[in-house]
Design a protein around this motif. Sequence first.
Motif, mmCIF file in Angstrom:
data_model
loop_
_atom_site.group_PDB
_atom_site.id
_atom_site.type_symbol
_atom_site.label_atom_id
_atom_site.label_comp_id
_atom_site.label_asym_id
_atom_site.label_seq_id
_atom_site.Cartn_x
_atom_site.Cartn_y
_atom_site.Cartn_z
ATOM 1 N N ARG A 165 22.259 73.151 16.043
ATOM 2 C CA ARG A 165 22.912 71.853 15.093
ATOM 3 C C ARG A 165 21.525 70.798 15.308
ATOM 4 N NH1 ARG A 165 28.692 69.811 17.828
ATOM 5 N NH2 ARG A 165 29.862 71.864 17.528
ATOM 6 N N ALA A 166 20.850 70.944 16.302
ATOM 7 C CA ALA A 166 19.650 70.031 16.278
ATOM 8 C C ALA A 166 18.614 70.486 15.227
ATOM 9 C CB ALA A 166 18.817 70.113 17.650
ATOM 10 N N VAL A 167 18.366 71.708 15.407
ATOM 11 C CA VAL A 167 17.550 72.392 14.147
ATOM 12 C C VAL A 167 17.728 72.010 12.730
ATOM 13 C CG1 VAL A 167 16.749 74.378 13.075
ATOM 14 C CG2 VAL A 167 16.959 74.520 15.562
ATOM 15 N N ILE A 168 19.109 72.124 12.381
ATOM 16 C CA ILE A 168 19.962 71.646 10.902
ATOM 17 C C ILE A 168 19.673 70.309 10.992
ATOM 18 C CG2 ILE A 168 22.058 71.802 9.765
ATOM 19 C CD1 ILE A 168 23.173 74.068 11.476
ATOM 20 N N GLU A 169 19.854 69.535 11.961
ATOM 21 C CA GLU A 169 19.665 67.789 11.546
ATOM 22 C C GLU A 169 18.452 67.527 11.294
ATOM 23 O OE1 GLU A 169 21.327 66.162 15.089
ATOM 24 O OE2 GLU A 169 23.384 66.630 14.585
ATOM 25 N N LYS A 170 17.228 68.375 11.840
ATOM 26 C CA LYS A 170 15.820 67.942 11.593
ATOM 27 C C LYS A 170 15.584 68.690 9.997
ATOM 28 C CE LYS A 170 11.148 68.956 13.625
ATOM 29 N NZ LYS A 170 10.608 69.479 14.437
ATOM 30 N N VAL A 171 16.045 69.802 9.724
ATOM 31 C CA VAL A 171 15.859 70.338 8.579
ATOM 32 C C VAL A 171 16.421 69.847 7.415
ATOM 33 C CG1 VAL A 171 15.705 72.470 7.103
ATOM 34 C CG2 VAL A 171 15.133 72.617 9.573
ATOM 35 N N VAL A 172 17.628 69.354 7.422
ATOM 36 C CA VAL A 172 18.439 68.990 6.246
ATOM 37 C C VAL A 172 17.996 67.531 6.121
ATOM 38 C CG1 VAL A 172 20.619 68.843 5.268
ATOM 39 C CG2 VAL A 172 20.193 70.996 6.233
ATOM 40 N N LYS A 173 17.881 67.354 4.764
ATOM 41 C CA LYS A 173 17.624 65.741 4.511
ATOM 42 C C LYS A 173 18.523 65.202 3.516
ATOM 43 C CE LYS A 173 12.639 66.692 5.056
ATOM 44 N NZ LYS A 173 12.843 66.062 6.505
ATOM 45 N N ASP A 174 18.854 63.828 3.458
ATOM 46 C CA ASP A 174 19.574 63.184 2.330
ATOM 47 C C ASP A 174 19.203 63.909 0.941
ATOM 48 O OD1 ASP A 174 21.197 61.875 4.139
ATOM 49 O OD2 ASP A 174 20.067 60.025 4.138
ATOM 50 N N ARG A 175 20.196 64.287 0.151
ATOM 51 C CA ARG A 175 20.242 64.260 -1.319
ATOM 52 C C ARG A 175 19.671 65.921 -1.410
ATOM 53 N NH1 ARG A 175 21.477 61.161 -4.458
ATOM 54 N NH2 ARG A 175 20.671 62.392 -6.073
ATOM 55 N N ASP A 176 19.787 66.655 -0.302
ATOM 56 C CA ASP A 176 19.681 68.108 -0.322
ATOM 57 C C ASP A 176 20.623 68.961 -0.737
ATOM 58 O OD1 ASP A 176 16.908 68.283 0.635
ATOM 59 O OD2 ASP A 176 17.701 68.946 2.741
ATOM 60 N N ILE A 177 20.405 70.226 -1.601
ATOM 61 C CA ILE A 177 21.726 71.057 -1.988
ATOM 62 C C ILE A 177 21.437 71.865 -0.555
ATOM 63 C CG2 ILE A 177 22.123 72.965 -3.305
ATOM 64 C CD1 ILE A 177 20.485 71.063 -5.623
ATOM 65 N N VAL A 178 22.720 72.290 -0.404
ATOM 66 C CA VAL A 178 23.072 73.296 0.893
ATOM 67 C C VAL A 178 23.782 74.473 0.445
ATOM 68 C CG1 VAL A 178 24.148 73.549 3.069
ATOM 69 C CG2 VAL A 178 22.697 71.538 2.783
ATOM 70 N N VAL A 179 23.387 75.736 0.489
ATOM 71 C CA VAL A 179 24.129 76.816 0.491
ATOM 72 C C VAL A 179 24.473 77.494 1.747
ATOM 73 C CG1 VAL A 179 24.096 79.114 -0.691
ATOM 74 C CG2 VAL A 179 22.747 77.209 -1.916
ATOM 75 N N CYS A 180 25.573 77.703 1.850
ATOM 76 C CA CYS A 180 26.085 78.412 3.242
ATOM 77 C C CYS A 180 26.411 79.944 2.740
ATOM 78 C CB CYS A 180 27.522 77.649 3.610
ATOM 79 S SG CYS A 180 27.042 75.974 4.154
ATOM 80 N N ALA A 181 25.457 80.547 3.050
ATOM 81 C CA ALA A 181 25.740 82.275 2.739
ATOM 82 C C ALA A 181 25.623 82.993 4.097
ATOM 83 C CB ALA A 181 24.668 82.432 1.675
#
Length: 281
Positions: free
Chosen positions: A45-61
């Motif tokens: 979760r800490a890694v995701i919170e750091k990488v993902v930013k506002d207005r990003d598109i996220v693909v869960c594959a």
Amino acid sequence: MKKRVVVFGAAGFVGSHIIKNLNPELYQVIPLSRQECDLADKNCRAVIEKVVKDRDIVVCAAAKAPAKNLEMLAENVSMISHIAEAVKHKRLSYLLNISSDAIYADAPDKINESSTIAPLNAHGIMHCMREVILEKSLAPVGHLRPTLIYGKDDPHNGYGPNSFIRLAREGRNIELFGQGEEQRDHIYVGDVARLAIAMITQKTQGAVNAVTGKTISFMEIAELAAEATGGKIHITSKPRLGPMPHNGYRAFNNARARSVCPNLQFQDIGAYIGAMVKETV
């Protein structure tokens, strides 16, 4: 400015093909495989919170599939929950979830996105639960539900095109369950990727079935593979150990897929099998 696309499961069969088909002039891809972010570990979760930013598109594959039992089901639900928790305070532009047609009940007619959701196994239950969890996201959410996927480098060697091509390449006979009479829809992985990108581009919400709208029997697939070898291999059969899956018929209406991606020309399965077998025969 390029749009950022964070892809979970970047090294997987579908995730890697989505990345290959994303236009690098329009999108900046941030690939996350298990090496960069192990979704089975709550510390991810800490890694995701750091990488993902506002207005990003996220693909869960990312998934450990197929989920064959309750333990795998629980692990997959935990993985998607870690993503959902980590991005719940992010203002995402769009979230695309790669789901599965396994969430649908069997039906005597063609299945569409409004058909009854009643998964018949752990794999279908898992994808159903993942969809519900991601629906709680603040972002617009789309679910792409592929049927049986075929294509080069499939890690599962699934019964059907992927397995039969490999057997034909090796000069080995193809063994069918019963007479291989089940009618199923099969879609090329590149077509799944193109549908995914169309959904990303349009920020398509709700479900889209990644299906061709056509069925073919396993016997016909085996015959295509055997024919491509010039008669060097044969088709055999073995008795079924249980009832025929899906009562022998699993067909889909692909109207929504075609509305999302009107110009998509689905890969012809016969041409693909012939080309792939003849590469080494």
